[in-house]
Design an enzyme around this catalytic site. Structure first.
Site, PDB file in Angstrom:
ATOM      1  N   LYS A  40     -12.445  -8.079   4.201  1.00  0.00           N
ATOM      2  CA  LYS A  40     -12.248  -8.763   5.493  1.00  0.00           C
ATOM      3  C   LYS A  40     -12.878  -8.020   6.667  1.00  0.00           C
ATOM      4  CE  LYS A  40      -8.185 -11.278   3.999  1.00  0.00           C
ATOM      5  NZ  LYS A  40      -6.776 -11.570   4.166  1.00  0.00           N
TER       6      LYS A  40
ATOM      7  N   ALA B 166      -4.008  -7.646   6.320  1.00  0.00           N
ATOM      8  CA  ALA B 166      -3.068  -8.753   6.527  1.00  0.00           C
ATOM      9  C   ALA B 166      -2.206  -8.493   7.761  1.00  0.00           C
ATOM     10  CB  ALA B 166      -2.193  -8.926   5.289  1.00  0.00           C
TER      11      ALA B 166
ATOM     12  N   ARG C 155      -2.859   4.770  10.172  1.00  0.00           N
ATOM     13  CA  ARG C 155      -3.344   3.375  10.175  1.00  0.00           C
ATOM     14  C   ARG C 155      -2.489   2.516  11.100  1.00  0.00           C
ATOM     15  NH1 ARG C 155      -4.509   0.787   4.396  1.00  0.00           N
ATOM     16  NH2 ARG C 155      -6.079  -0.482   5.406  1.00  0.00           N
TER      17      ARG C 155
HETATM   18  P1  NAP Z   1      -4.711  -3.866   2.314  1.00  0.00           P
HETATM   19  O1  NAP Z   1      -5.587  -3.970   3.495  1.00  0.00           O
HETATM   20  O2  NAP Z   1      -5.210  -3.266   1.044  1.00  0.00           O
HETATM   21  O3  NAP Z   1      -3.400  -3.035   2.786  1.00  0.00           O
HETATM   22  C1  NAP Z   1      -2.392  -2.683   1.870  1.00  0.00           C
HETATM   23  C2  NAP Z   1      -1.167  -2.172   2.626  1.00  0.00           C
HETATM   24  O4  NAP Z   1      -0.122  -1.915   1.691  1.00  0.00           O
HETATM   25  C3  NAP Z   1      -1.400  -0.871   3.385  1.00  0.00           C
HETATM   26  O5  NAP Z   1      -0.625  -0.895   4.566  1.00  0.00           O
HETATM   27  C4  NAP Z   1      -0.842   0.176   2.380  1.00  0.00           C
HETATM   28  O6  NAP Z   1      -0.411   1.357   3.003  1.00  0.00           O
HETATM   29  C5  NAP Z   1       0.355  -0.572   1.843  1.00  0.00           C
HETATM   30  N1  NAP Z   1       0.839  -0.086   0.548  1.00  0.00           N
HETATM   31  C6  NAP Z   1       0.203  -0.203  -0.653  1.00  0.00           C
HETATM   32  N2  NAP Z   1       0.970   0.358  -1.635  1.00  0.00           N
HETATM   33  C7  NAP Z   1       2.098   0.830  -1.026  1.00  0.00           C
HETATM   34  C8  NAP Z   1       3.266   1.488  -1.491  1.00  0.00           C
HETATM   35  N3  NAP Z   1       3.436   1.780  -2.789  1.00  0.00           N
HETATM   36  N4  NAP Z   1       4.223   1.810  -0.601  1.00  0.00           N
HETATM   37  C9  NAP Z   1       4.090   1.498   0.706  1.00  0.00           C
HETATM   38  N5  NAP Z   1       2.995   0.879   1.225  1.00  0.00           N
HETATM   39  C10 NAP Z   1       2.024   0.547   0.360  1.00  0.00           C
HETATM   40  O7  NAP Z   1      -4.137  -5.294   1.892  1.00  0.00           O
HETATM   41  P2  NAP Z   1      -3.892  -6.551   2.851  1.00  0.00           P
HETATM   42  O8  NAP Z   1      -5.095  -7.396   2.927  1.00  0.00           O
HETATM   43  O9  NAP Z   1      -3.290  -6.074   4.119  1.00  0.00           O
HETATM   44  O10 NAP Z   1      -2.812  -7.368   1.987  1.00  0.00           O
HETATM   45  C11 NAP Z   1      -1.468  -6.916   1.863  1.00  0.00           C
HETATM   46  C12 NAP Z   1      -0.693  -7.901   0.985  1.00  0.00           C
HETATM   47  O11 NAP Z   1      -0.613  -9.167   1.646  1.00  0.00           O
HETATM   48  C13 NAP Z   1      -1.401  -8.154  -0.347  1.00  0.00           C
HETATM   49  O12 NAP Z   1      -0.433  -8.126  -1.360  1.00  0.00           O
HETATM   50  C14 NAP Z   1      -1.997  -9.548  -0.201  1.00  0.00           C
HETATM   51  O13 NAP Z   1      -2.025 -10.238  -1.426  1.00  0.00           O
HETATM   52  C15 NAP Z   1      -1.001 -10.201   0.760  1.00  0.00           C
HETATM   53  N6  NAP Z   1      -1.630 -11.294   1.547  1.00  0.00           N
HETATM   54  C16 NAP Z   1      -1.098 -12.537   1.424  1.00  0.00           C
HETATM   55  C17 NAP Z   1      -1.649 -13.592   2.148  1.00  0.00           C
HETATM   56  C18 NAP Z   1      -1.048 -14.964   2.005  1.00  0.00           C
HETATM   57  O14 NAP Z   1      -1.726 -15.934   2.338  1.00  0.00           O
HETATM   58  N7  NAP Z   1       0.186 -15.096   1.569  1.00  0.00           N
HETATM   59  C19 NAP Z   1      -2.730 -13.375   3.006  1.00  0.00           C
HETATM   60  C20 NAP Z   1      -3.244 -12.072   3.123  1.00  0.00           C
HETATM   61  C21 NAP Z   1      -2.668 -11.038   2.371  1.00  0.00           C
HETATM   62  P3  NAP Z   1      -1.436   2.612   3.215  1.00  0.00           P
HETATM   63  O15 NAP Z   1      -2.202   2.299   4.466  1.00  0.00           O
HETATM   64  O16 NAP Z   1      -0.536   3.759   3.342  1.00  0.00           O
HETATM   65  O17 NAP Z   1      -2.309   2.657   1.991  1.00  0.00           O
END
Ligand code: NAP
Length: 277
Positions: A72, A137, A162
């Site tokens: 993104k 997200a 972040r």
């Molecule tokens: P991203 O940019 O990869 O960010 C992942 C986030 O999760 C970061 O804040 C990361 O923290 C945190 N994280 C990962 N593992 C963790 C853990 N074990 N404990 C605590 N924090 C953890 O992903 P994203 O695009 O933001 O997406 C996040 C989620 O939203 C995904 O599961 C995605 O499928 C979902 N989503 C859903 C929709 C929908 O339409 N429903 C739309 C967009 C996204 P760090 O910074 O510390 O690594």
């Protein structure tokens, strides 16, 4: 001789990985409902191959792409012009091709807000809101959330730098309080708790203190699954009034993209019902 009809317009989702995505089904259902002729395909591209894949799709006559994890921000950099929502989020999930133009939009935030306020009937104005996570997200939903006027908006992320970065980025649009992950258990319950992390995706428990939840809390997991997600289970176990998954956001953000591309807004309610059945 019968002239063959022109081929349907091509759209798709570009991400890594993408094979389990429901977006092709959602866009096919939108197309059928609104009488549009189009195809929607899945394209897997690594970060190194992202730009080449976008340009190849456009050169082959593709009309638009949705972009998902981890591209993104790269899509934001690549777009020649961006919408206000994409500019605020510094992330693009919808690319539209037109001649030499490459326009970027971000429909995650509007899709999220529409699901929470319209489908789930949860007002934001005057309520305390906590976002867990500071990835793409979280950035997408931050602008629309601030515009909706919460009493308090807090943001906590495992990697606190972040979260600080996002708070700085949105300073001009409203007050967001960064919370260190280690201090989460010192806070009073929030009215709305949003999981925008990918924690628990592999089935492990949600790593948050239960004290964040009160008996009136509404909990929203951006993650969606055919079974209850770990965050939803965690929220219910700690007494949340309601806890829902992100299926509605998925369908609503797709509807926003469809509207940008085709100029027609699908009725999301029957599609959402069909999807989660
Ligand atoms: P991203 O940019 O990869 O960010 C992942 C986030 O999760 C970061 O804040 C990361 O923290 C945190 N994280 C990962 N593992 C963790 C853990 N074990 N404990 C605590 N924090 C953890 O992903 P994203 O695009 O933001 O997406 C996040 C989620 O939203 C995904 O599961 C995605 O499928 C979902 N989503 C859903 C929709 C929908 O339409 N429903 C739309 C967009 C996204 P760090 O910074 O510390 O690594």
């Amino acid at each position: 001789m019968v002239k063959s009809a022109s081929p349907p317009d091509r759209y798709g989702l570009l991400g890594h990985p993408v094979e389990h995505s429901r977006s092709p089904l959602i866009h096919q259902l939108f197309a059928r409902q609104t009488g549009q002729r189009l195809t929607y395909e899945l394209i897997d591209a690594t970060p190194q191959g992202f730009e080449t894949a976008v340009l190849a799709f456009s050169a082959a006559g593709g009309k638009g792409l949705n972009v998902t994890v981890p591209h993104k921000q790269a899509a934001f950099e690549l777009a020649r012009e961006v919408s206000a929502a994409a500019s605020k989020a510094r992330a693009v999930n919808t690319l539209t091709f037109g001649g030499k133009a490459l326009r970027g939009d971000n429909t995650d935030g509007t899709g999220f807000l529409r699901d929470v306020t319209v489908n789930q009937r949860q007002p934001i104005a005057g309520r305390s809101v906590l976002i867990l996570g500071a990835g793409g997200a979280a950035r997408g939903i931050m602008g629309p959330l601030l515009e909706a006027g919460p009493r308090e908006l807090a943001l906590a992320n495992r990697t606190s730098e972040r979260a600080d970065q996002i708070v700085k980025q949105f300073r001009a649009h409203g007050k967001v309080t960064p919370i260190p992950f280690a201090h989460l258990d010192t806070l009073a319950p929030f009215d709305i708790v949003i999981n925008a992390t990918s924690a628990g995706l592999k089935g492990d428990a949600a790593p948050f203190p239960g004290t964040l939840i009160g008996p009136r809390s509404f909990c929203y997991d951006l993650v969606y699954s055919l079974n209850d997600t770990p965050f939803v289970i965690w929220a219910r176990n700690h007494g949340a009034e309601r806890a829902v998954q992100g299926w509605g956001m998925l369908v609503e953000q797709a509807a926003e993209s469809f509207h940008i591309w085709r100029g027609v807004r699908p009725d999301t309610a029957p599609i959402l019902k069909q999807l989660v059945r």
